[in-house]
Design an enzyme around this catalytic site. Structure first.
Site, PDB file in Angstrom:
ATOM      1  N   PHE A  90      66.674  48.512  70.226  1.00 55.97           N
ATOM      2  CA  PHE A  90      67.870  49.015  70.367  1.00 55.97           C
ATOM      3  C   PHE A  90      68.960  48.331  71.304  1.00 55.97           C
ATOM      4  CE2 PHE A  90      65.299  52.339  72.500  1.00 55.97           C
ATOM      5  CZ  PHE A  90      65.558  52.122  73.796  1.00 55.97           C
ATOM      6  N   GLU A 102      71.936  56.907  67.915  1.00 57.12           N
ATOM      7  CA  GLU A 102      70.792  56.230  67.437  1.00 57.12           C
ATOM      8  C   GLU A 102      69.682  57.355  67.235  1.00 57.12           C
ATOM      9  OE1 GLU A 102      69.952  53.403  70.489  1.00 57.12           O
ATOM     10  OE2 GLU A 102      71.562  52.152  69.748  1.00 57.12           O
ATOM     11  N   ARG A 111      70.778  56.400  85.250  1.00 56.73           N
ATOM     12  CA  ARG A 111      70.809  57.520  84.345  1.00 56.73           C
ATOM     13  C   ARG A 111      72.102  58.089  84.361  1.00 56.73           C
ATOM     14  NH1 ARG A 111      66.748  60.664  81.933  1.00 56.73           N
ATOM     15  NH2 ARG A 111      65.225  59.833  83.801  1.00 56.73           N
ATOM     16  N   LYS A 131      66.383  59.051  68.373  1.00 58.35           N
ATOM     17  CA  LYS A 131      65.507  59.130  69.600  1.00 58.35           C
ATOM     18  C   LYS A 131      64.093  59.097  68.975  1.00 58.35           C
ATOM     19  CE  LYS A 131      64.798  61.142  74.133  1.00 58.35           C
ATOM     20  NZ  LYS A 131      63.491  61.070  74.116  1.00 58.35           N
ATOM     21  N   ARG A 139      58.686  53.271  75.816  1.00 57.41           N
ATOM     22  CA  ARG A 139      59.771  52.447  76.077  1.00 57.41           C
ATOM     23  C   ARG A 139      59.017  51.125  76.319  1.00 57.41           C
ATOM     24  NH1 ARG A 139      64.861  53.614  78.236  1.00 57.41           N
ATOM     25  NH2 ARG A 139      65.988  52.048  77.882  1.00 57.41           N
TER      26      ARG A 139
END
Ligand code: AMP
Length: 536
Positions: free
Chosen positions: A325, A241, A396, A243, A248
């Site tokens: 997303f 996708e 992460r 960025k 956010r």
């Protein structure tokens, strides 16, 4: 054990294991309601009635006024004690320890009573509210021992300082209720509230803990990738996708009610009425993860946004749009454990017209193409995601990888190469490179190493080239004649003792091989220093 005694013992022991053991036996003895309150207090959350942070919002002067109803002291004495302890709780304990007024008919302090009082204090508003807060506090202090007073004030000021973190509480919950620590942590990720997790664990329902609307979760994060090839090597096939360069945002909707949460999980609904409008038009109950961007493109940052909000006509001049997303929940079902491909299907099925376009890629070339197209659209780069991955709150890792537009580039010469791993075993695929010391000094100073973004075929070609130009070998490193000039891109420059140059590049990636350039045409340390100071 009393709460204040527990806190005192926790503050006196440096041993983590002992802290966990003290906490767990204390937790085990509590009723469910008290357990919730105790966990809140331990973590510095005084009240649940005021703001989301649980602060009681009490002024220093209010605490002083409350104390002065019970003991006599001068402002100088108060200041001196505060300087000595740096902690209002300790000050209160010391002031009260010389004897203070007590209630004629004492009533025991219970967790529930303290919580009710904290709620009263945190919600008191308007004229005379500071006085009412002080009186509520006096009511408690009249029944408190000096030790209790110390922790009352610490709870009130959300300043516990007893060396108890959320992680430690999680361990104690696991021990207290014989639950696996992993289950406690997992429940915490979706419930997002340690006090509720404790109660759920006590009831033996940890495995049922699941996502619920209007309880935001920590967003899943992406690890930086240094090249398109690294993404494919680590992930194989991926979903790519753009960025987006925005903020956010997590969007929750149930019926007519729409709430927006920031990355730090704060409710930011009031800032973005147009997003609420966009989302209200989509039917169903759901929670989405995505990015808030300027409809017209360009970088959006929170601080600039706060400025914009004060600006009349902001919505007309800079309308914002939410790009979704991911979907975390839809129509009664938490979706976090579904693989990404299936979540994408669920997301599209909601019919929101702001879904982020995505494509599948299985070669570095396809990833590179998606990257260049994203940059051409004005975006920051790409995020590549493992199609089979679940949504891991707060994690992460390599399930999501981001490849960002490079900050700048340097032309450097390869002075060594190292053998790669996995598919690249036996191939010299990590290049060590150097710049010239200065325009007049051709000495080469190493400045970094990059995992090559070249194709396998190119790699094999250069492997042969390096083998021919080898001048020495040391462990996994082959030192070569400085002949091959490459262009490396990177995110930023750092000072570093790792390389002789005194600098290192952050996230370097090989952009191209400069067959058109000779080694004496490469960049020098002066240029590196210039770029470093230009970063500010
Ligand atoms: P960074 O802020 O550079 O660490 O990049 C991570 C951030 O990129 C995330 O927290 C998101 O706010 C943002 N982002 C933009 N587009 C996407 C996307 N398609 N998927 C995931 N995160 C994205």
């Amino acid at each position: 054990m009393e709460f204040s005694t527990l806190c005192e013992r926790l503050s006196l022991t440096p041993s983590k294991a002992e802290k966990v053991s003290l906490l767990s036996s204390y937790f085990r003895a509590l009723s469910s309601g008290d357990l919730g309150i105790a966990v809140d207090f331990l973590l510095g959350r005084a009240s649940r009635a005021g703001g989301p942070e649980g602060r009681a919002n009490v002024a220093f002067a209010t605490v002083r006024d409350a104390l002065s109803q019970l003991v006599t002291f001068s402002d100088d004495r108060l200041l001196q004690l505060y300087r000595e302890h740096g902690d209002l709780g300790e000050v209160a304990a010391e002031l009260l320890s010389s004897g203070h007024a007590t209630a004629l008919v004492g009533e025991r302090l219970t967790l529930k009573r303290v919580r009710d009082c904290m709620d009263e204090i945190s919600t008191a508003q308007g004229a005379g509210s500071e006085r009412r807060k002080a009186m509520a506090l006096v009511g408690l202090l009249l029944d408190a021992s000096p030790l209790e007073a110390k922790y009352l004030i610490k709870i009130l000021t959300s300043d516990m300082r007893i060396g108890v973190s959320e992680g430690l509480v999680a361990e104690a919950i696991a021990e207290a209720f014989s639950a696996p620590l992993g289950a406690v942590r997992k429940a915490y990720l979706v419930v997002n509230d340690m006090s509720r997790v404790a109660m759920i664990a006590k009831e033996g329902r940890l495995s049922n803990a699941s996502f619920s609307l209007f309880t935001p979760i920590r967003p899943m994060l992406a690890e930086p990738a240094s090249s398109a090839r690294q993404i494919i090597d680590d992930m194989g096939k991926c979903i790519v996708e753009d960025k987006y360069d925005g903020i956010r945002l997590q969007v929750h909707k149930k019926g007519e009610d729409v709430r927006l949460y920031s990355r730090a999980m704060e409710d930011v609904t009031r800032f973005f009425p147009e997003v609420v409008e966009q989302i209200s038009q989509v039917s169903g109950d759901f929670a989405l993860d995505g990015e808030l961007i300027y409809e017209g493109g360009g970088k959006l940052r929170f601080f600039s946004l706060q400025k914009l909000l004060r600006n009349e006509g902001r919505r007309e001049k800079h309308p914002l749009k939410f790009v979704a997303f991911d979907v975390l929940y839809a129509n009664g079902r938490p979706l976090l454990d579904l693989p990404l491909v299936e979540r994408k299907r669920e997301l599209l099925a909601l019919g929101y017209d702001g879904c982020a376009p995505f494509r599948e890629a299985s070669t570095p070339e396809e990833v590179e193409r998606a990257f260049s197209e994203s940059i051409a659209r004005g975006n920051e780069g790409i995020v590549a995601k493992d199609p089979g991955s679940a949504y891991e709150p707060g994690a992460r890792g390599k399930r999501w990888m981001k490849l960002k537009k490079v900050f700048d580039t340097l032309d450097v010469v390869v002075i060594g190469a190292q053998y790669g791993n996995g598919k690249r075993k036996g191939l010299l695929s990590d290049y060590i490179f150097a710049v010239r010391r200065s325009k007049d000094d051709p000495a080469l100073v190493p400045i970094g190493k990059a995992y090559s973004g070249l194709t396998d075929e190119e790699l094999r070609g250069y492997h042969e080239f390096f083998t021919k130009n080898k001048i020495g070998e040391e462990g996994n490193t082959v030192w070569v004649l400085p002949k091959l000039v490459i262009e490396v891109g990177f995110q930023s420059i750092q000072k570093s003792a790792r390389y002789e140059s005194g600098y290192a590049l952050r996230f370097p990636r090989i952009i191209s091989v400069r067959t058109d350039k000779k080694p004496d045409e490469i960049d020098d340390l002066e240029k590196v220093k210039e770029l470093f100071s230009a970063q500010g």
